[in-house]
Design a protein around this motif. Structure first.
Motif, PDB file in Angstrom:
ATOM      1  N   ALA A  48       4.151  -4.962   7.323  1.00 28.73           N
ATOM      2  CA  ALA A  48       2.817  -4.986   7.926  1.00 28.73           C
ATOM      3  C   ALA A  48       1.780  -4.485   6.936  1.00 28.73           C
ATOM      4  O   ALA A  48       2.103  -3.887   5.901  1.00 28.73           O
ATOM      5  CB  ALA A  48       2.803  -4.103   9.178  1.00 28.73           C
ATOM      6  N   VAL A  49       0.510  -4.732   7.273  1.00 31.13           N
ATOM      7  CA  VAL A  49      -0.615  -4.111   6.575  1.00 31.13           C
ATOM      8  C   VAL A  49      -1.473  -3.402   7.616  1.00 31.13           C
ATOM      9  O   VAL A  49      -1.661  -3.897   8.734  1.00 31.13           O
ATOM     10  CB  VAL A  49      -1.463  -5.131   5.781  1.00 31.13           C
ATOM     11  N   HIS A  83      16.943   2.754  -2.814  1.00 32.50           N
ATOM     12  CA  HIS A  83      16.960   3.963  -1.983  1.00 32.50           C
ATOM     13  C   HIS A  83      17.318   3.668  -0.525  1.00 32.50           C
ATOM     14  O   HIS A  83      17.522   4.599   0.256  1.00 32.50           O
ATOM     15  CB  HIS A  83      15.606   4.671  -2.057  1.00 32.50           C
ATOM     16  N   GLY A  84      17.360   2.395  -0.171  1.00 25.81           N
ATOM     17  CA  GLY A  84      17.712   2.045   1.193  1.00 25.81           C
ATOM     18  C   GLY A  84      16.629   2.339   2.210  1.00 25.81           C
ATOM     19  O   GLY A  84      16.921   2.685   3.362  1.00 25.81           O
ATOM     20  N   VAL A  85      15.363   2.218   1.780  1.00 26.18           N
ATOM     21  CA  VAL A  85      14.251   2.442   2.703  1.00 26.18           C
ATOM     22  C   VAL A  85      13.523   1.136   2.993  1.00 26.18           C
ATOM     23  O   VAL A  85      13.451   0.246   2.130  1.00 26.18           O
ATOM     24  CB  VAL A  85      13.247   3.483   2.151  1.00 26.18           C
ATOM     25  N   ALA A  86      12.993   1.026   4.195  1.00 29.31           N
ATOM     26  CA  ALA A  86      12.182  -0.126   4.589  1.00 29.31           C
ATOM     27  C   ALA A  86      10.714   0.230   4.425  1.00 29.31           C
ATOM     28  O   ALA A  86      10.277   1.308   4.860  1.00 29.31           O
ATOM     29  CB  ALA A  86      12.469  -0.503   6.038  1.00 29.31           C
ATOM     30  N   ILE A  87       9.950  -0.669   3.798  1.00 31.74           N
ATOM     31  CA  ILE A  87       8.499  -0.478   3.690  1.00 31.74           C
ATOM     32  C   ILE A  87       7.874  -1.047   4.958  1.00 31.74           C
ATOM     33  O   ILE A  87       7.844  -2.256   5.155  1.00 31.74           O
ATOM     34  CB  ILE A  87       7.944  -1.166   2.428  1.00 31.74           C
ATOM     35  N   ALA A 142       2.302 -15.338   6.151  1.00 31.13           N
ATOM     36  CA  ALA A 142       3.080 -14.409   5.332  1.00 31.13           C
ATOM     37  C   ALA A 142       4.175 -13.711   6.125  1.00 31.13           C
ATOM     38  O   ALA A 142       4.988 -12.982   5.549  1.00 31.13           O
ATOM     39  CB  ALA A 142       2.151 -13.365   4.712  1.00 31.13           C
ATOM     40  N   GLY A 143       4.181 -13.915   7.446  1.00 34.33           N
ATOM     41  CA  GLY A 143       5.174 -13.248   8.277  1.00 34.33           C
ATOM     42  C   GLY A 143       4.937 -11.753   8.410  1.00 34.33           C
ATOM     43  O   GLY A 143       5.881 -10.967   8.540  1.00 34.33           O
ATOM     44  N   LEU A 144       3.663 -11.356   8.396  1.00 31.03           N
ATOM     45  CA  LEU A 144       3.299  -9.943   8.448  1.00 31.03           C
ATOM     46  C   LEU A 144       2.560  -9.608   9.733  1.00 31.03           C
ATOM     47  O   LEU A 144       1.945 -10.469  10.358  1.00 31.03           O
ATOM     48  CB  LEU A 144       2.390  -9.581   7.264  1.00 31.03           C
ATOM     49  N   VAL A 145       2.611  -8.333  10.093  1.00 33.99           N
ATOM     50  CA  VAL A 145       1.866  -7.810  11.240  1.00 33.99           C
ATOM     51  C   VAL A 145       0.611  -7.113  10.723  1.00 33.99           C
ATOM     52  O   VAL A 145       0.641  -6.432   9.691  1.00 33.99           O
ATOM     53  CB  VAL A 145       2.735  -6.818  12.040  1.00 33.99           C
ATOM     54  N   GLY A 146      -0.492  -7.278  11.435  1.00 33.84           N
ATOM     55  CA  GLY A 146      -1.715  -6.535  11.156  1.00 33.84           C
ATOM     56  C   GLY A 146      -1.810  -5.351  12.104  1.00 33.84           C
ATOM     57  O   GLY A 146      -1.861  -5.536  13.320  1.00 33.84           O
ATOM     58  N   LEU A 147      -1.817  -4.153  11.553  1.00 33.69           N
ATOM     59  CA  LEU A 147      -1.845  -2.931  12.357  1.00 33.69           C
ATOM     60  C   LEU A 147      -3.277  -2.408  12.419  1.00 33.69           C
ATOM     61  O   LEU A 147      -3.799  -1.869  11.438  1.00 33.69           O
ATOM     62  CB  LEU A 147      -0.923  -1.881  11.734  1.00 33.69           C
ATOM     63  N   VAL A 148      -3.923  -2.589  13.566  1.00 32.81           N
ATOM     64  CA  VAL A 148      -5.331  -2.214  13.747  1.00 32.81           C
ATOM     65  C   VAL A 148      -5.400  -0.716  14.057  1.00 32.81           C
ATOM     66  O   VAL A 148      -4.810  -0.248  15.032  1.00 32.81           O
ATOM     67  CB  VAL A 148      -5.967  -3.021  14.883  1.00 32.81           C
ATOM     68  N   GLU A 149      -6.147   0.024  13.229  1.00 31.14           N
ATOM     69  CA  GLU A 149      -6.208   1.482  13.390  1.00 31.14           C
ATOM     70  C   GLU A 149      -7.625   1.952  13.716  1.00 31.14           C
ATOM     71  O   GLU A 149      -8.429   2.189  12.811  1.00 31.14           O
ATOM     72  CB  GLU A 149      -5.716   2.196  12.128  1.00 31.14           C
TER      73      GLU A 149
END
Length: 270
Positions: free
Chosen positions: A98-99, A60-64, A133-140
């Motif tokens: 990210a998570v 679908h050409g979308v970025a998660i 893992a090369g991921l960002v942690g998004l603090v909410e």
């Protein structure tokens, strides 16, 4: 001013399959999506393998942009570590950027000193796992009065004191920003914005809950347009992701039309 870059959280249409959800995003001209690990009978909870979602996103050409979420992230223990590793592994395999990290919201861990220490402990533990893992942690932070992390200022202070950028970024949620009564914007630390509106004139701010969170329209009480303007003026360049929880939104026969109307309203106001 910069235009709004919209994104779509699966909570906007949780009954749609992942495939149909991605198609909905594309039909709206949206190329950034958030998937969730809390939708019963749907991916990820139904056991869908990460490569299936990754391949669907590519088609679908979308970025998660995120998986939402690691719950109670600021209550660090063996259970949380296991949950974090599983979610981070899944996020990496699915191709997510990210998570989202959600604090405990049950009235515990709110004492001054305790909540800051708990937050720092979790950030220190999560940082090497996310970096590997090369991921960002998004603090909410959540604006509810019972939440153990209501303040973006407190989260920003912990991230900056630990020198933990760019591993960690903030989620600016327009609903929670309003509930917390917080005035500062931390655009330089913000990695994602969640947008939803409350139009019910009868509910008090203290009584607002996820069930009141609909799409943003002219009757919005949260000041979404003003919040979005402030973030854009402060050079935030990331996505603004629709995250409505209201059952009336989830019951819509044509969520695309309603989302398009909200997108058009906000674009005209900003």
């Amino acid at each position: 001013m910069a235009s709004i870059r919209f994104a779509l959280n699966h909570m906007a249409a949780p009954s749609l399959s992942i495939e149909d959800f991605f198609a909905l995003a594309v039909s709206l001209g949206i190329d950034a999506v958030e998937i969730r690990n809390d939708l019963a009978g749907n991916a990820i909870l139904d056991g869908t393998r990460p490569e299936v979602i990754r391949q669907a996103a590519a088609r679908h050409g979308v970025a998660i942009i995120s998986i939402n979420a690691l719950q109670r992230f600021n209550e660090w223990n063996a259970t949380r570590e296991r949950e974090a590793r599983e979610l981070i592994d899944y996020a990496k395999a699915v191709g997510s950027q990210a998570v989202v990290l959600v604090p405990k919201n049950d009235g515990t861990g709110r004492a001054d000193g305790e909540r800051q220490a708990n937050l720092r402990q979790s950030l220190v533990a999560l940082r090497p796992m996310l970096d590997a893992a090369g991921l960002v942690g998004l603090v909410e932070p959540l604006g509810f009065e019972i939440c153990s992390l209501r303040s973006k200022a407190e989260a920003a202070d912990a991230i900056e004191t630990l020198g933990a950028q760019p591993t960690f970024r903030l989620v600016h949620d327009t609903f929670h920003h309003h509930l917390a009564g917080e005035t500062p914007f931390f655009a330089h630390l913000t990695g994602l914005v969640h947008i939803s509106g409350v139009s019910d004139p009868a509910v008090s701010v203290a009584d607002m809950r996820d069930s009141h969170r609909a799409l943003v329209d002219a009757d919005d009480r949260l000041g979404n347009a003003a919040q979005i303007r402030a973030l854009l003026q402060a050079s935030y360049k990331g996505p603004f992701s629709f995250e409505p929880f209201a059952s009336e939104v989830h019951a819509l026969k044509d969520p695309g039309a309603a989302l398009k109307a909200s997108m058009d309203y906000l674009a005209a106001k900003v």
